[in-house]
Design an enzyme around this catalytic site. Structure first.
Site, short mmCIF file in Angstrom:
data_model
loop_
_atom_site.label_atom_id
_atom_site.label_comp_id
_atom_site.label_asym_id
_atom_site.label_seq_id
_atom_site.Cartn_x
_atom_site.Cartn_y
_atom_site.Cartn_z
N CYS A 114 15.67 76.83 56.63
CA CYS A 114 15.50 77.02 58.08
C CYS A 114 16.29 78.20 58.62
O CYS A 114 16.01 78.71 59.71
CB CYS A 114 15.88 75.75 58.84
SG CYS A 114 14.91 74.32 58.35
N HIS A 254 16.80 77.75 66.32
CA HIS A 254 15.91 77.08 65.37
C HIS A 254 15.50 75.75 65.98
O HIS A 254 16.30 75.05 66.60
CB HIS A 254 16.65 76.87 64.04
CG HIS A 254 15.91 75.97 63.11
ND1 HIS A 254 14.58 76.16 62.80
CD2 HIS A 254 16.29 74.84 62.44
CE1 HIS A 254 14.18 75.20 61.97
NE2 HIS A 254 15.20 74.39 61.75
N ASN A 284 9.33 71.22 63.49
CA ASN A 284 10.26 72.11 62.79
C ASN A 284 9.48 72.95 61.77
O ASN A 284 9.05 72.44 60.74
CB ASN A 284 11.33 71.25 62.09
CG ASN A 284 12.35 72.06 61.33
OD1 ASN A 284 12.18 73.26 61.12
ND2 ASN A 284 13.41 71.41 60.89
#
Ligand code: ACO
Length: 327
Positions: A114, A254, A284
């Site tokens: 990520c 994020h 996500n």
């Protein structure tokens, strides 16, 4: 005078297939209410048919290139942050290079889960500052749906697919603009701590199981680490440049969980209307989430030239990072 690297254009791409929380209720024992309350997610986009990570990446890159006003020949590097490449090799970056008919210059992938986009941006920034490259396509692209265990409700509800891209290039602005604030990447901050490698990982990989494996996560532990480490890194990025949270125009975090995002904004003293949030509609998307959010806010007019923007992320590894930039 050192060379400054600025974002010259942004782009993004989401697969058309949408999976809502209500759809997920038919796949695993969960509810829209549980998912939304714990994560802020209502739906996510999922690849289908012939869509692969490089298809998503190429579409986002094409848009970013068009927005930059540059031509293919001006691009002298492609860096793709991804954990879900089409193939073990060659990289997604060379797929994009071929698809967009870009010059035979450097192209490679970066894997920091990520945090991948921050790692890729930082790498591109260094190439530009050193004078080795002038304009680099920096892309975050993921098909997270391909590494999910669709019977594990603790992970399969969290992720989505997509891609975002920027053209990062050497600034053409000269010294006579010295009275205006310096535009471009002001600093990048990268970290990893392998002692936490097992709290968020896949249970397979080429050299261990000859398969990709699926995501496994100790959610509570990741959550705890994310809140603390994001607090620390946003402070570090701001104080390294002599700023505080009050100076920020936008936080582009994020997009893992609205609770992690809100905790970081609160720490900065930043109202949520200065935070770009996409997690509700996109879930996500790992390395793609920051450039997807950035592009959305640029295209809808929220992010404007000369504004101060903070990017931050945490992911498997653990890896984490931040970048402060003037758009
Ligand atoms: N639907 C319904 N119930 C569920 C679901 C689901 N999808 N998933 C778990 N549960 C149940 C659990 O089984 C547990 O039940 P039990 O009490 O009977 O044992 C209960 O809900 C609570 O589970 P917890 O895991 O303790 O729930 P928590 O409040 O910690 O929320 C979550 C879980 C949302 C995953 C949270 O820990 C989190 O967001 N962690 C961060 C992880 C993350 O975002 N990772 C992404 C990659 S890293 C990054 O990008 C930052």
């Amino acid at each position: 005078m050192s060379i400054q690297s600025v974002i010259k254009g942004t782009g993004s791409f989401l697969p058309s297939k949408i999976l809502t929380n209500v759809d997920l209720e038919k796949i695993v024992e969960t509810s829209d209410e549980w998912i939304f309350q714990r994560t802020g997610i209502r739906q996510r986009h999922i690849v289908s048919g012939e869509e692969t990570t490089s298809v998503l990446a190429s579409n986002a890159a094409r848009q970013a290139l068009a927005a930059s006003g540059l031509s293919s020949d001006d691009i002298d590097g492609v860096i793709v942050a991804t954990t879900t490449p089409d193939l073990t090799f060659p990289s997604v970056a060379v797929h994009v290079q071929a698809e967009l008919n870009l010059p035979a210059k450097m192209a490679f992938d970066i894997q920091a889960v990520c945090t991948g986009f921050i790692y890729a941006l930082s790498t591109a920034h260094s190439f530009i500052q050193s004078g080795q490259c002038k304009n680099i396509l920096v892309i975050g692209a993921e098909s997270m749906s391909s590494i999910l265990d669709w019977e594990d409700r603790t992970t399969c509800v969290l992720f989505g697919d997509g891609a975002g891209a920027v053209v990062l290039g050497a600034s053409e602005e000269t010294d006579d603009k010295a009275s205006t604030p310096q535009r471009g990447i002001l600093s990048t901050h990268l970290y990893a701590d392998g002692r936490y490698k097992d709290i968020l990982c896949t249970n397979g990989g080429v050299s261990k199981t000859r398969s990709t494996g699926v995501i496994q996560m100790q959610g509570r532990e990741v959550f705890k680490q994310a809140v603390t480490l994001m607090h620390n890194i946003v402070e570090e990025a701001l104080s390294a440049n002599g700023f505080t949270g009050n100076d920020l125009d936008w936080l582009v975090p994020h997009q893992a969980n609205i609770r992690i995002i809100s905790a970081t904004a609160e720490k900065l003293g930043l109202p949520m209307d200065k935070v770009v949030v996409t997690v509700e509609d996109q879930g996500n998307t790992s390395a793609a989430s920051i450039p997807l959010a950035l592009d959305l806010a640029v295209r809808d007019g929220r992010i404007q030239k000369n504004q101060l923007i903070l990017l931050e992320a945490l992911g498997g590894g653990l890896t984490w990072g931040a970048s402060l930039l003037r758009f």
